[in-house]
Write a protein that holds these residues in place. Structure first.
Motif, PDB file in Angstrom:
ATOM      1  N   LEU A 100       0.765  -1.307   0.053  1.00 47.21           N
ATOM      2  CA  LEU A 100       0.060   0.016   0.068  1.00 47.21           C
ATOM      3  C   LEU A 100       1.005   1.284   0.134  1.00 47.21           C
ATOM      4  O   LEU A 100       0.482   2.247  -0.777  1.00 47.21           O
ATOM      5  CB  LEU A 100      -1.165   0.070   1.294  1.00 47.21           C
ATOM      6  CG  LEU A 100      -1.781  -1.248   1.273  1.00 47.21           C
ATOM      7  CD1 LEU A 100      -2.808  -1.126   2.511  1.00 47.21           C
ATOM      8  CD2 LEU A 100      -2.806  -1.190  -0.012  1.00 47.21           C
ATOM      9  N   LYS A 101       1.998   1.178   0.695  1.00 41.00           N
ATOM     10  CA  LYS A 101       2.938   2.356   0.740  1.00 41.00           C
ATOM     11  C   LYS A 101       3.427   2.592  -0.610  1.00 41.00           C
ATOM     12  O   LYS A 101       3.442   3.874  -1.085  1.00 41.00           O
ATOM     13  CB  LYS A 101       4.286   1.961   1.629  1.00 41.00           C
ATOM     14  CG  LYS A 101       3.929   2.395   3.042  1.00 41.00           C
ATOM     15  CD  LYS A 101       5.402   2.031   3.809  1.00 41.00           C
ATOM     16  CE  LYS A 101       5.082   2.054   5.467  1.00 41.00           C
ATOM     17  NZ  LYS A 101       6.438   1.581   5.734  1.00 41.00           N
ATOM     18  N   ALA A 102       3.801   1.615  -1.252  1.00 37.01           N
ATOM     19  CA  ALA A 102       4.302   1.718  -2.643  1.00 37.01           C
ATOM     20  C   ALA A 102       3.263   2.001  -3.803  1.00 37.01           C
ATOM     21  O   ALA A 102       3.633   2.783  -4.617  1.00 37.01           O
ATOM     22  CB  ALA A 102       4.796   0.172  -3.136  1.00 37.01           C
ATOM     23  N   LYS A 103       2.105   1.979  -3.352  1.00 35.05           N
ATOM     24  CA  LYS A 103       0.914   2.444  -4.347  1.00 35.05           C
ATOM     25  C   LYS A 103       0.703   3.750  -3.844  1.00 35.05           C
ATOM     26  O   LYS A 103      -0.432   4.476  -4.525  1.00 35.05           O
ATOM     27  CB  LYS A 103      -0.236   1.453  -4.081  1.00 35.05           C
ATOM     28  CG  LYS A 103      -0.226  -0.012  -4.939  1.00 35.05           C
ATOM     29  CD  LYS A 103      -1.256  -0.573  -4.797  1.00 35.05           C
ATOM     30  CE  LYS A 103      -1.037  -1.891  -5.730  1.00 35.05           C
ATOM     31  NZ  LYS A 103      -2.384  -2.761  -5.485  1.00 35.05           N
ATOM     32  N   GLY A 104       1.263   4.478  -2.791  1.00 35.51           N
ATOM     33  CA  GLY A 104       1.163   5.887  -2.553  1.00 35.51           C
ATOM     34  C   GLY A 104       0.309   6.260  -1.442  1.00 35.51           C
ATOM     35  O   GLY A 104       0.136   7.438  -1.075  1.00 35.51           O
ATOM     36  N   ILE A 105       0.021   5.102  -0.590  1.00 30.98           N
ATOM     37  CA  ILE A 105      -0.818   5.652   0.799  1.00 30.98           C
ATOM     38  C   ILE A 105       0.341   5.893   1.640  1.00 30.98           C
ATOM     39  O   ILE A 105       1.422   5.434   1.949  1.00 30.98           O
ATOM     40  CB  ILE A 105      -1.475   4.395   1.251  1.00 30.98           C
ATOM     41  CG1 ILE A 105      -2.461   3.858   0.443  1.00 30.98           C
ATOM     42  CG2 ILE A 105      -2.118   4.579   2.455  1.00 30.98           C
ATOM     43  CD1 ILE A 105      -3.559   4.718   0.150  1.00 30.98           C
ATOM     44  N   SER A 106       0.067   7.180   2.310  1.00 25.53           N
ATOM     45  CA  SER A 106       1.290   7.576   3.232  1.00 25.53           C
ATOM     46  C   SER A 106       0.737   8.041   4.566  1.00 25.53           C
ATOM     47  O   SER A 106       1.588   8.172   5.520  1.00 25.53           O
ATOM     48  CB  SER A 106       1.821   9.023   2.580  1.00 25.53           C
ATOM     49  OG  SER A 106       0.843  10.037   2.221  1.00 25.53           O
ATOM     50  N   ASP A 107      -0.593   8.033   4.845  1.00 20.77           N
ATOM     51  CA  ASP A 107      -1.083   8.270   6.240  1.00 20.77           C
ATOM     52  C   ASP A 107      -0.752   7.184   7.328  1.00 20.77           C
ATOM     53  O   ASP A 107      -1.079   5.991   6.966  1.00 20.77           O
ATOM     54  CB  ASP A 107      -2.617   8.429   6.110  1.00 20.77           C
ATOM     55  CG  ASP A 107      -3.125   8.824   7.550  1.00 20.77           C
ATOM     56  OD1 ASP A 107      -2.795   8.406   8.575  1.00 20.77           O
ATOM     57  OD2 ASP A 107      -4.196   9.581   7.328  1.00 20.77           O
ATOM     58  N   VAL A 108       0.326   7.609   7.958  1.00 27.57           N
ATOM     59  CA  VAL A 108       0.704   6.517   8.930  1.00 27.57           C
ATOM     60  C   VAL A 108      -0.092   5.905   9.817  1.00 27.57           C
ATOM     61  O   VAL A 108      -0.027   4.574  10.071  1.00 27.57           O
ATOM     62  CB  VAL A 108       1.871   7.207   9.932  1.00 27.57           C
ATOM     63  CG1 VAL A 108       2.440   6.187  10.914  1.00 27.57           C
ATOM     64  CG2 VAL A 108       2.975   7.928   8.883  1.00 27.57           C
ATOM     65  N   LYS A 109      -1.342   6.607  10.270  1.00 28.39           N
ATOM     66  CA  LYS A 109      -2.288   6.035  11.150  1.00 28.39           C
ATOM     67  C   LYS A 109      -3.093   4.956  10.454  1.00 28.39           C
ATOM     68  O   LYS A 109      -3.510   3.821  10.808  1.00 28.39           O
ATOM     69  CB  LYS A 109      -3.159   7.059  11.829  1.00 28.39           C
ATOM     70  CG  LYS A 109      -2.595   8.111  12.619  1.00 28.39           C
ATOM     71  CD  LYS A 109      -2.647   7.686  14.121  1.00 28.39           C
ATOM     72  CE  LYS A 109      -2.379   8.541  14.999  1.00 28.39           C
ATOM     73  NZ  LYS A 109      -0.820   8.517  15.441  1.00 28.39           N
ATOM     74  N   VAL A 110      -3.323   5.357   9.264  1.00 27.35           N
ATOM     75  CA  VAL A 110      -4.125   4.351   8.431  1.00 27.35           C
ATOM     76  C   VAL A 110      -3.259   3.009   8.019  1.00 27.35           C
ATOM     77  O   VAL A 110      -3.682   2.130   8.206  1.00 27.35           O
ATOM     78  CB  VAL A 110      -4.588   4.936   6.945  1.00 27.35           C
ATOM     79  CG1 VAL A 110      -4.999   3.906   5.953  1.00 27.35           C
ATOM     80  CG2 VAL A 110      -5.362   6.153   7.166  1.00 27.35           C
ATOM     81  N   ILE A 129      -9.003  11.911   9.375  1.00 31.89           N
ATOM     82  CA  ILE A 129      -9.717  11.562  10.542  1.00 31.89           C
ATOM     83  C   ILE A 129      -8.775  12.356  11.647  1.00 31.89           C
ATOM     84  O   ILE A 129      -7.544  12.297  11.898  1.00 31.89           O
ATOM     85  CB  ILE A 129      -9.592  10.262  10.748  1.00 31.89           C
ATOM     86  CG1 ILE A 129     -10.393   9.313   9.802  1.00 31.89           C
ATOM     87  CG2 ILE A 129     -10.203   9.988  12.347  1.00 31.89           C
ATOM     88  CD1 ILE A 129     -12.021   9.545   9.902  1.00 31.89           C
ATOM     89  N   THR A 130      -9.631  12.991  12.829  1.00 34.36           N
ATOM     90  CA  THR A 130      -9.083  13.114  13.875  1.00 34.36           C
ATOM     91  C   THR A 130      -9.792  12.242  14.874  1.00 34.36           C
ATOM     92  O   THR A 130     -10.919  12.149  14.992  1.00 34.36           O
ATOM     93  CB  THR A 130      -9.502  14.634  14.280  1.00 34.36           C
ATOM     94  OG1 THR A 130      -8.865  15.548  13.273  1.00 34.36           O
ATOM     95  CG2 THR A 130      -8.961  15.336  15.511  1.00 34.36           C
ATOM     96  N   PRO A 131      -9.098  11.720  15.848  1.00 31.48           N
ATOM     97  CA  PRO A 131      -9.482  10.894  17.065  1.00 31.48           C
ATOM     98  C   PRO A 131     -10.918  11.654  17.542  1.00 31.48           C
ATOM     99  O   PRO A 131     -10.708  12.771  17.847  1.00 31.48           O
ATOM    100  CB  PRO A 131      -8.407  10.664  18.037  1.00 31.48           C
ATOM    101  CG  PRO A 131      -7.139  10.887  17.079  1.00 31.48           C
ATOM    102  CD  PRO A 131      -7.587  11.716  16.098  1.00 31.48           C
TER     103      PRO A 131
END
Ligand code: SAH
Length: 213
Positions: free
Chosen positions: A18-28, A78-80
């Motif tokens: 998923l990182k390699a495909k461009g997802i960067s949100d650490v929490k996700v 998202i914010t908690p």
């Protein structure tokens, strides 16, 4: 219900994909790394659980592709403690991602079989939602509105007006819009009547069904 080192290893590979495909949100990414996706699928598909693919679940529906789940989750920003409405509970996988992100989740499912199954299953994994509803997502959840964000996990032939009107000012609606193919669309509510609209390319979902179907 087992979660082994083998599953954890496969999950880490999925996170890397998923990182390699461009997802960067650490929490996700952390959420995807934590959730035992294989337990959300029928046993026959266990081997496929950590491939970046959608798969059939009960009632002719699918568990969304992890990339799609991550992409939509990222768009929500998202914010908690946010109050979030999901349309299309399905297997509960996206619901679990929202729980991992620390939000107050409300989710609607129109297939009774899935609603019942997932309502029992999520608490077993320790995922506590605010409310799971058996009903029609086109109407949203007026009694619980307004929401910080709304995520639609089925392909909508058009944007249901109630969903836009149930957003807080500043709130975000993430919805795949279209028939055979959908365009991932983000609406941000700027004011009572003013919405900003952004588009993010093509995705494929099972349809958001209207009551007559
Ligand atoms: N979020 C789910 C995706 C399931 S597929 C997951 O991660 O597994 C989409 C889901 O939307 C299906 O379960 C389908 O039954 C449901 N759905 C379709 N039309 C709907 C409607 N009008 N209201 C609520 N849910 C609907």
């Amino acid at each position: 219900m087992k979660d082994t080192f083998k599953h954890k290893g496969l999950r880490q590979q999925l996170v890397n994909t998923l990182k390699a495909k461009g997802i960067s949100d650490v929490k996700v990414l952390e959420a995807i790394g934590n959730i035992p996706r294989h337990l959300f699928m029928d046993s026959g598909f266990l081997d496929h659980a950590y491939q970046d693919k959608a798969f059939p679940i009960a009632a002719d529906q699918t568990i969304s592709q992890p990339y799609t789940v991550a992409f939509q989750s990222e768009l929500l920003q998202i914010t908690p403690q946010d109050k979030v409405l999901e349309i299309g509970t399905g297997s509960g996988y996206q619901t679990a991602v929202l729980c991992e992100l620390g939000v107050r989740v409300y989710s609607i499912e129109r297939q009774q079989e899935l609603f019942k199954k997932t309502s029992k299953f999520l608490p077993k994994l320790g995922y506590r939602t605010k409310k799971l509803v058996f009903g029609d997502g086109y109407k949203g959840l007026p009694d619980e509105a307004p929401f910080d964000s709304i995520i639609v996990t089925a392909g909508a032939p058009f944007v249901p007006k109630p969903l836009l009107s149930q957003l807080k000012i500043g709130g975000r609606l993430v919805i795949p819009v279209g028939d055979a193919v959908q365009i991932m669309t983000l609406f941000i509510r700027k004011d009572t009547k003013e919405f900003e609209q952004h588009e993010f390319g093509e995705f494929r979902f099972v349809p958001l069904l209207e009551d007559r179907n």
